[in-house]
Design an enzyme around this catalytic site. Structure first.
Site, PDB file in Angstrom:
ATOM      1  N   HIS A 198      48.974 -26.704  83.209  1.00 43.61           N
ATOM      2  CA  HIS A 198      49.414 -26.712  84.904  1.00 43.61           C
ATOM      3  C   HIS A 198      50.927 -27.766  84.619  1.00 43.61           C
ATOM      4  CE1 HIS A 198      46.285 -25.177  86.594  1.00 43.61           C
ATOM      5  NE2 HIS A 198      46.614 -23.843  85.599  1.00 43.61           N
ATOM      6  N   PHE A 199      51.905 -27.256  85.276  1.00 40.94           N
ATOM      7  CA  PHE A 199      52.713 -28.795  84.795  1.00 40.94           C
ATOM      8  C   PHE A 199      54.198 -28.468  86.259  1.00 40.94           C
ATOM      9  CE2 PHE A 199      54.403 -23.764  83.014  1.00 40.94           C
ATOM     10  CZ  PHE A 199      55.960 -24.451  83.346  1.00 40.94           C
ATOM     11  N   GLU A 201      58.262 -28.829  85.896  1.00 40.99           N
ATOM     12  CA  GLU A 201      59.258 -29.212  84.855  1.00 40.99           C
ATOM     13  C   GLU A 201      60.758 -28.953  85.626  1.00 40.99           C
ATOM     14  OE1 GLU A 201      58.550 -27.794  80.362  1.00 40.99           O
ATOM     15  OE2 GLU A 201      61.259 -25.953  81.296  1.00 40.99           O
ATOM     16  N   HIS A 321      49.935 -14.807  88.870  1.00 42.83           N
ATOM     17  CA  HIS A 321      49.406 -14.405  88.074  1.00 42.83           C
ATOM     18  C   HIS A 321      47.857 -14.387  87.071  1.00 42.83           C
ATOM     19  CE1 HIS A 321      51.147 -18.011  85.819  1.00 42.83           C
ATOM     20  NE2 HIS A 321      49.541 -18.611  85.300  1.00 42.83           N
ATOM     21  N   PRO A 366      56.636 -18.766  82.751  1.00 40.83           N
ATOM     22  CA  PRO A 366      57.412 -19.862  82.280  1.00 40.83           C
ATOM     23  C   PRO A 366      56.874 -19.792  80.255  1.00 40.83           C
ATOM     24  CG  PRO A 366      54.684 -19.630  82.693  1.00 40.83           C
ATOM     25  CD  PRO A 366      55.239 -18.946  82.879  1.00 40.83           C
ATOM     26  N   MET A 369      56.371 -25.351  76.446  1.00 39.97           N
ATOM     27  CA  MET A 369      56.369 -27.313  76.728  1.00 39.97           C
ATOM     28  C   MET A 369      57.419 -27.391  75.594  1.00 39.97           C
ATOM     29  SD  MET A 369      54.831 -30.640  77.764  1.00 39.97           S
ATOM     30  CE  MET A 369      53.327 -31.054  75.851  1.00 39.97           C
ATOM     31  N   HIS A 391      52.912 -13.135  81.563  1.00 42.13           N
ATOM     32  CA  HIS A 391      52.764 -14.497  82.160  1.00 42.13           C
ATOM     33  C   HIS A 391      53.379 -15.917  82.183  1.00 42.13           C
ATOM     34  CE1 HIS A 391      49.486 -16.197  80.815  1.00 42.13           C
ATOM     35  NE2 HIS A 391      49.105 -16.941  81.084  1.00 42.13           N
ATOM     36  N   ALA A 393      54.118 -17.678  77.417  1.00 41.66           N
ATOM     37  CA  ALA A 393      54.167 -17.141  76.331  1.00 41.66           C
ATOM     38  C   ALA A 393      53.144 -16.682  75.620  1.00 41.66           C
ATOM     39  CB  ALA A 393      54.667 -18.764  75.410  1.00 41.66           C
ATOM     40  N   LYS A 470      53.092 -32.878  83.008  1.00 44.50           N
ATOM     41  CA  LYS A 470      52.013 -33.043  82.935  1.00 44.50           C
ATOM     42  C   LYS A 470      50.654 -33.372  83.402  1.00 44.50           C
ATOM     43  CE  LYS A 470      50.969 -30.356  80.263  1.00 44.50           C
ATOM     44  NZ  LYS A 470      50.754 -28.521  80.181  1.00 44.50           N
TER      45      LYS A 470
END
Length: 472
Positions: A198-199, A201, A321, A366, A369, A391, A393, A470
């Site tokens: 979770h983040f 950004e 997602h 997303p 990072m 959803h 990488a 983060k």
């Protein structure tokens, strides 16, 4: 296991497994990275009775009971629901807010750092720290979603209309069956980030020439700074899942249902256990969308503190997602499970929220990072996969393996530390979040290439990271 597949073209593979068919959407490079375990898990999932469809997006990787990156569909009239194919973080999803800033406005690292510090004043990143929204009744939130928030926390109507779902309706009598401890554990968590992947950004948009008109319709421009948020339902969703995993597993044992994977659980939709899980899952979806809303509320306050007391950060979109939704497909009412899969509806589709009926909605993807994220839009051809795309990488290494194989120096280089393009992070040392480094994930550009090549969705904007907050 039978390992025969057909290639349909356009990055679409169809596997003939022992218990049914699995569709895989991936380019040749990504397809070659899938290991035997992901097919074994799909074959186990296909043992669930009356399955109508199951597929993997290119970011698929091994999860608990089911691969993350799975879309699985049953008919509502005679199908099953599986908490394993929803995922443990019910309602986990993405949210993007627009700013009036251009990336050149935030080239000063000290300014970006000031914004990050301000964000942490409003959004707890420590699991043991509660938020300061004591006037929000979480029971109103789990009952009514965003419509259960006090008016002062809804800056304007757009915060309610530019979302996948502002509120999920369900039979609230099921809330009475939850243990009291769930309230205690979820108290104070609304508006908190959580850990893991979770983040929050700060990103700068790069918009392809052919998408400038659509981007403008969505309020976006080239070089624009946006805020991307990734979080879920926190303790409320975790405990709903945990309680029903035990209940459904006990029911499966009583029914005499076995599966090679004991972590794969499911129940008929029409059963008491299935109905209870579905209804309480919707309560967790309400918590999740409200949690991201309140995180965004705190982010807007942080920008105002640092830059401009009147600054507005309009929401672009919010979506999930990890869930199972009733949707009408192929002339039938279906229950569509998406575990680590994003719905991407095309222009004109009746399931689009009214704000995006004409254009299709933003699909928020997303990266890892330090790498790019993407904003996409669905295509009509996505019907072949029930309008599901990736959803993110997708992990390629476990957290333990990442810590063993990747050095802090390699991580530092991927974050461009010491350069003008450095991606700032709120942690004092990168070692504490090494398991979230880009090397732990697949190449997001190859994932997006797989999706566009499969004609499931198109890229509207590439989002280059500038700073990331983060949890710990």
């Amino acid at each position: 296991m039978n390992h025969q597949y057909k290639y349909h073209g356009n990055n679409h593979y169809e596997w003939e497994l022992n218990n049914g068919k699995l569709h895989v959407f991936a380019n040749e490079e990504v397809f070659g990275t899938f290991e035997g375990k992901v097919y074994e898990m799909a074959d186990n999932n296909l043992r669930i009775p009356r399955n109508q469809y199951i597929s993997y997006t290119p970011d698929a990787h091994v999860g608990v009971g089911t691969c993350i990156g799975t879309t699985a569909v049953w008919r509502m009239k005679d199908g099953c629901v599986s908490p394993s194919i929803v995922g443990s973080d019910i309602g986990c999803g993405m949210r993007v807010h627009l700013t009036p800033l251009h990336k050149r406005d935030l080239m000063d690292k000290s300014l970006r750092r000031a914004i990050m510090n301000a964000i942490e004043q409003y959004v707890p990143t420590n699991e043991r720290t509660n938020t300061n929204y004591a006037d929000i009744d979480i029971m109103e939130v789990v009952r009514h979603g965003l419509k259960g928030l006090p008016e002062k926390y809804v800056p304007n109507e757009r915060w309610l209309t530019h979302v996948e779902h502002a509120a999920f309706a369900y039979d609230q009598q099921y809330l009475e069956q939850l243990p009291p401890k769930i309230h205690k554990h979820a108290h104070g968590q609304l508006g908190s980030l959580g850990g893991g992947n979770h983040f929050i950004e700060l990103q700068a948009l790069e918009i392809p020439e052919g998408m400038r008109r659509l981007a403008e319709q969505w309020g976006m421009f080239d070089g624009q700074v946006v805020v991307m948020i990734h979080s879920g339902s926190r303790a409320w969703g975790a405990m709903v899942g945990r309680e029903h995993n035990k209940e459904i597993k006990a029911a499966m044992d009583a029914w005499g249902i076995t599966n090679p994977d004991p972590q794969l659980i499911y129940a008929p939709i029409a059963s008491a256990e299935g109905k209870r899980y579905l209804n309480l899952m919707y309560s967790a979806l309400n918590f999740a969308v409200s949690n991201r809303h309140m995180i965004a509320f705190g982010v807007q306050q942080a920008f105002r503190d640092v830059l401009d007391a009147e600054m507005e950060l309009p929401v672009l979109y919010d979506l999930m997602h990890n869930y199972a939704l009733q949707e009408f497909h192929r002339k039938e009412l279906m229950l569509v499970h998406r575990k680590g899969a994003t719905r991407a509806l095309p222009p004109g589709h009746f399931l689009n929220t009214p704000a995006y009926k004409a254009t299709g909605h933003p699909a928020l993807i997303p990266g890892s990072m330090g790498t790019a994220s993407y904003i996409m839009v669905g295509r009509e051809e996505g019907a072949k996969n029930f309008y599901s795309i990736c959803h993110g990488a997708g992990r390629i290494r476990s957290r333990r393996a990442t810590k063993e194989l990747v050095t802090v120096d390699e991580f530092r280089q991927s974050m461009k530390v010491g350069t003008e393009d450095e991606v700032l992070v709120n942690h004092r040392t990168l070692e504490t979040i090494l398991d979230e480094c880009p090397q732990a994930y697949k190449d997001v550009d190859q994932i997006i290439d797989s999706v566009t090549g499969a004609m499931l969705a198109d890229v509207v904007a590439k989002c280059k990271p500038m700073a990331v907050v983060k949890g710990v």
